[in-house]
Design a protein around this motif. Sequence first.
Motif, mmCIF file in Angstrom:
data_model
loop_
_atom_site.group_PDB
_atom_site.id
_atom_site.type_symbol
_atom_site.label_atom_id
_atom_site.label_comp_id
_atom_site.label_asym_id
_atom_site.label_seq_id
_atom_site.Cartn_x
_atom_site.Cartn_y
_atom_site.Cartn_z
ATOM 1 N N UNK A 1 0.852 -1.172 0.000
ATOM 2 C CA UNK A 1 0.000 0.000 0.000
ATOM 3 C C UNK A 1 0.891 1.226 0.000
ATOM 4 N N UNK A 2 0.575 2.180 -0.795
ATOM 5 C CA UNK A 2 1.399 3.387 -0.906
ATOM 6 C C UNK A 2 0.747 4.523 -0.182
ATOM 7 N N UNK A 3 1.545 5.523 0.189
ATOM 8 C CA UNK A 3 1.018 6.719 0.846
ATOM 9 C C UNK A 3 0.157 7.498 -0.144
ATOM 10 N N UNK A 4 -0.936 8.102 0.361
ATOM 11 C CA UNK A 4 -1.756 8.892 -0.557
ATOM 12 C C UNK A 4 -0.985 10.113 -1.025
ATOM 13 N N UNK A 5 -1.337 10.557 -2.159
ATOM 14 C CA UNK A 5 -0.674 11.736 -2.722
ATOM 15 C C UNK A 5 -0.961 12.934 -1.829
ATOM 16 N N UNK A 6 -0.039 13.921 -1.804
ATOM 17 C CA UNK A 6 -0.256 15.112 -0.979
ATOM 18 C C UNK A 6 -1.563 15.834 -1.318
ATOM 19 N N UNK A 7 -1.966 15.802 -2.582
ATOM 20 C CA UNK A 7 -3.209 16.475 -2.970
ATOM 21 C C UNK A 7 -4.401 15.761 -2.344
ATOM 22 N N UNK A 8 -4.336 14.419 -2.320
ATOM 23 C CA UNK A 8 -5.410 13.662 -1.699
ATOM 24 C C UNK A 8 -5.456 13.923 -0.195
ATOM 25 N N UNK B 1 -4.493 16.609 1.319
ATOM 26 C CA UNK B 1 -5.008 17.967 1.514
ATOM 27 C C UNK B 1 -6.523 17.979 1.334
ATOM 28 N N UNK B 2 -7.034 17.215 0.376
ATOM 29 C CA UNK B 2 -8.477 17.158 0.130
ATOM 30 C C UNK B 2 -9.184 16.504 1.322
ATOM 31 N N UNK B 3 -8.568 15.450 1.881
ATOM 32 C CA UNK B 3 -9.141 14.786 3.048
ATOM 33 C C UNK B 3 -9.143 15.729 4.242
ATOM 34 N N UNK B 4 -8.030 16.440 4.459
ATOM 35 C CA UNK B 4 -7.940 17.389 5.564
ATOM 36 C C UNK B 4 -8.977 18.497 5.406
ATOM 37 N N UNK B 5 -9.171 18.975 4.173
ATOM 38 C CA UNK B 5 -10.150 20.027 3.913
ATOM 39 C C UNK B 5 -11.565 19.518 4.198
ATOM 40 N N UNK B 6 -11.837 18.289 3.750
ATOM 41 C CA UNK B 6 -13.164 17.713 3.990
ATOM 42 C C UNK B 6 -13.399 17.488 5.478
ATOM 43 N N UNK B 7 -12.379 17.032 6.199
ATOM 44 C CA UNK B 7 -12.503 16.839 7.649
ATOM 45 C C UNK B 7 -12.759 18.170 8.354
ATOM 46 N N UNK B 8 -12.100 19.219 7.919
ATOM 47 C CA UNK B 8 -12.315 20.540 8.514
ATOM 48 C C UNK B 8 -13.729 21.039 8.245
#
Length: 88
Positions: free
Chosen positions: A1-8, A10-17
């Motif tokens: 399993x690879x780390x999610x891309x930084x853009x992903x 950031x999108x997850x962090x934005x959605x969580x916020x």
Amino acid sequence: MTDPAPADAAAVALELERLRGIMEAGFARVDGALALLVQRSDQSDRQLADHESRLDSLERSRWPLPSLAVLIALLGVVIPLWQATAAH
């Protein structure tokens, strides 16, 4: 399993916020509604206590009425009997 891309990430962090903001607003609304319900409950409790005390005072002031009715009825019987015996 690879780390999610930084853009992903950031999108997850934005959605969580965004979800955090929605949850905070919802909790604030619920807290306000609960505070209103508590206030109304307190008002109802005070009004009920007031009605209880008024009813108690009415019941206390009413107690002599049956006694007075019996006394008046008794006098209504005794006075004619007394007048009848005094006339003889």
